[in-house]
Scaffold this active site. Sequence first.
Site, PDB file in Angstrom:
ATOM      1  N   ASP A 454     -24.610  -0.106   8.284  1.00 35.02           N
ATOM      2  CA  ASP A 454     -23.471   0.655   7.755  1.00 35.02           C
ATOM      3  C   ASP A 454     -23.193   0.447   6.261  1.00 35.02           C
ATOM      4  O   ASP A 454     -22.054   0.629   5.818  1.00 35.02           O
ATOM      5  CB  ASP A 454     -22.191   0.289   8.526  1.00 35.02           C
ATOM      6  CG  ASP A 454     -22.271   0.604  10.005  1.00 35.02           C
ATOM      7  OD1 ASP A 454     -23.238   1.270  10.413  1.00 35.02           O
ATOM      8  OD2 ASP A 454     -21.372   0.186  10.753  1.00 35.02           O
ATOM      9  N   GLU A 530     -23.812   7.277  13.527  1.00 33.83           N
ATOM     10  CA  GLU A 530     -22.680   7.865  14.230  1.00 33.83           C
ATOM     11  C   GLU A 530     -21.964   8.875  13.334  1.00 33.83           C
ATOM     12  O   GLU A 530     -21.943  10.066  13.613  1.00 33.83           O
ATOM     13  CB  GLU A 530     -21.728   6.742  14.646  1.00 33.83           C
ATOM     14  CG  GLU A 530     -20.625   7.138  15.600  1.00 33.83           C
ATOM     15  CD  GLU A 530     -19.850   5.909  16.057  1.00 33.83           C
ATOM     16  OE1 GLU A 530     -19.770   5.684  17.281  1.00 33.83           O
ATOM     17  OE2 GLU A 530     -19.327   5.155  15.193  1.00 33.83           O
ATOM     18  N   GLU A 534     -18.847   9.995   6.991  1.00 32.44           N
ATOM     19  CA  GLU A 534     -18.782   8.793   6.161  1.00 32.44           C
ATOM     20  C   GLU A 534     -20.042   8.643   5.316  1.00 32.44           C
ATOM     21  O   GLU A 534     -19.991   8.117   4.206  1.00 32.44           O
ATOM     22  CB  GLU A 534     -18.557   7.562   7.037  1.00 32.44           C
ATOM     23  CG  GLU A 534     -17.153   7.480   7.598  1.00 32.44           C
ATOM     24  CD  GLU A 534     -16.901   6.232   8.423  1.00 32.44           C
ATOM     25  OE1 GLU A 534     -16.026   5.436   8.050  1.00 32.44           O
ATOM     26  OE2 GLU A 534     -17.579   6.058   9.460  1.00 32.44           O
TER      27      GLU A 534
END
Length: 701
Positions: A454, A530, A534
């Site tokens: 991430d 996911e 973002e």
Amino acid sequence: MGAGAPNPLYSEYSILNSLKMVPLLLFYAFSVLVQGYNAELTLHPKTQFLFPEGKSLVLPEPSDYFSSQLVSTPLPTNSFFQNFVLKNGDQPEYIQPYLIRSANSSISISYPSQNISSDFIEQIFRPDLTISASKNPKPNQRHVISSYSDLSVTLDLPSSNLRFFLVRGSPYLTFAVNGNTSISISTADPIRKLSCDSSFTKYTIRLRNRQTWILYASAPIHLTDNVSTIKSGGFSGVIRIALLADSDSQFEKILDKCSLTYPVSGSAILGSFALKYKWDVKGAGKLLMLAHPLHLRLLSKADASVTVLEDVKYSSMDGELVGVIGDTWDLEAESIPVSWHSIKGLNKKSIPEIIRALGNDVKTLNASNISATSSYFYGKLVARAARLALIAEEVSYPKITPVVVQFLKDMIEPWLNGTFGANGFFYDKKWGGLVTKHGLNDTTGDFGFGIYNDHHFHLGYYIYGISVLTRFDPAWGKQYKSQAYSLVEDYTNLGPKENQHYTRLRCFDLWKLHSWAAGLTEFPFGRNQESTSEAINAYYSAALMGSAYGDADLVSLGSTLAAFEIQSAQTWWHVKGDNKIYAPRFVKNNKVVGILWSRKRDSILWFAPAERKDIRLGIQVLPILPITEVVFSDVDYVKELVKWALTSVPKNRTEEGWKGFVYALEAIYKQKQALNEVRDLSSHDDGNSLSNLLWWIHSRK
């Protein structure tokens, strides 16, 4: 001072910064005019800052699989072949159109079928063919990654004298055999028939499961078979194996014709809203590759060097892969606007309501009261506050700007100068990238940031805050410019010429044209991501940072990556009613993918069940930004998505955080209704605010 009234603060913050953008935009336009949209992007070297070195106790050892000359350089942490360098290195990876598995000094190739349900689609790995040396003195020796590029990885089996050129999109599995080595090919299904041509350089392998594979050799090779094993005599040269995906004789003729030309690697060259693929090709003739659906849409219509073969098709969970002849491809993305403010402007009558909400939201800004220490949640709070400053600028309400600017300084500076205490950024020399204090000893700390999970999600929020702060306080931006670039280059670095401390485009996949969030964790289904929104925010924020610093190259790079990420989200995450990529059973039950894996599509989220459709929608929307309008430009799809998500919106007022995202999209076609619903909300997601929701709804035109 009322909305729209002239004042010195607004002049200082907005007009001055707008004037500063004029030469930057003129320079950018001139560069495009002179160099063309396909000019290669390069970021000019900056004064490079490194955060303090951190010693991780949880990162895997790269020297287990990478060759010695590669280990001394920053290494990929979120790549398409990541499973090959984690744990035993024996989990399959999807090298379109095949699944490839390396284990016990052998390579298995699978043309995968799919397990389909209303909740997920997953590829099934079955080792159709397994290739190894007949006599191997070290059958348990690990493979070695001897080289890799944007579009390929070269995998060596040292004790077998075999080198595999795994090139994405190649319908052939290509490998070199050295040292007059005898090879063995075992099959999962019994061999129905093995036949060869008169030159002994082409063999047809027919299996009981109705598969037909064709083997091409660069020199005569003598093969014999027994039930489910094929063996050769000593051989040196190149072998290519391809599935005959269609029994039509023309299909086989194309494979025959292109079998002599093979790629050993492939590179991707980024331009402004453009991408060029170039393969390093050996042999004579024309190169046959396969394009996925997004490739086909983006292939330049003016590129006469490629020929699309509509009748050459291989199945894939990413959609049909179609044959393309040509050793260079030119892809052109749709350009996108990167704006600080709303794209279409605000309804002036709405400004007083937005100003009232800004006043209330700013009252909550107190850095000393922030309890978050997670790099992710802390970053969301930074970006949330930064949005308030830009909304205030757009509605000409500078009264709150100094408060927001000071809050941003109080929040961001401790992370840049290493004084936060509870957490902080460190530099990992082993793989070449940023880690956090929480992640040095814990693989789950900061959602796995310490093992390269991430990165673009977390850092994108900080870059957004830094960009806004630099816009309003250029002197502050100048003071922390080196640290800011160290953060953004962790995930946007183009290569060692730009920054020798970070790997190339850590998260972005230049073949799939979107990012992967999962880092150095072995997953049976490969990498995953996911939240596309973002990811988009990360590159959009990089472009804004380029704008704030007057860096036209960073503006172009961030904009281009954001454009590709958006089109990938619309292709593979957004599931429209007429979707032809996924099976009807999955399409009927899902309007958006939860987690997209390399070889799986899932309806669940990491933190919520499939039934929470409102959360599934929300994770593909947050954070709400001007660029969100581009992501959800298909109004018909938005209607489908919102109608689907509203069926799971909780009735109780204790779970209202995710409702705002549903209502935000509803505002695209039902503005007044969405506005009333948002006014009635009692709480918001920690990365959102009432001001931002009102700004979004009132900018719908």
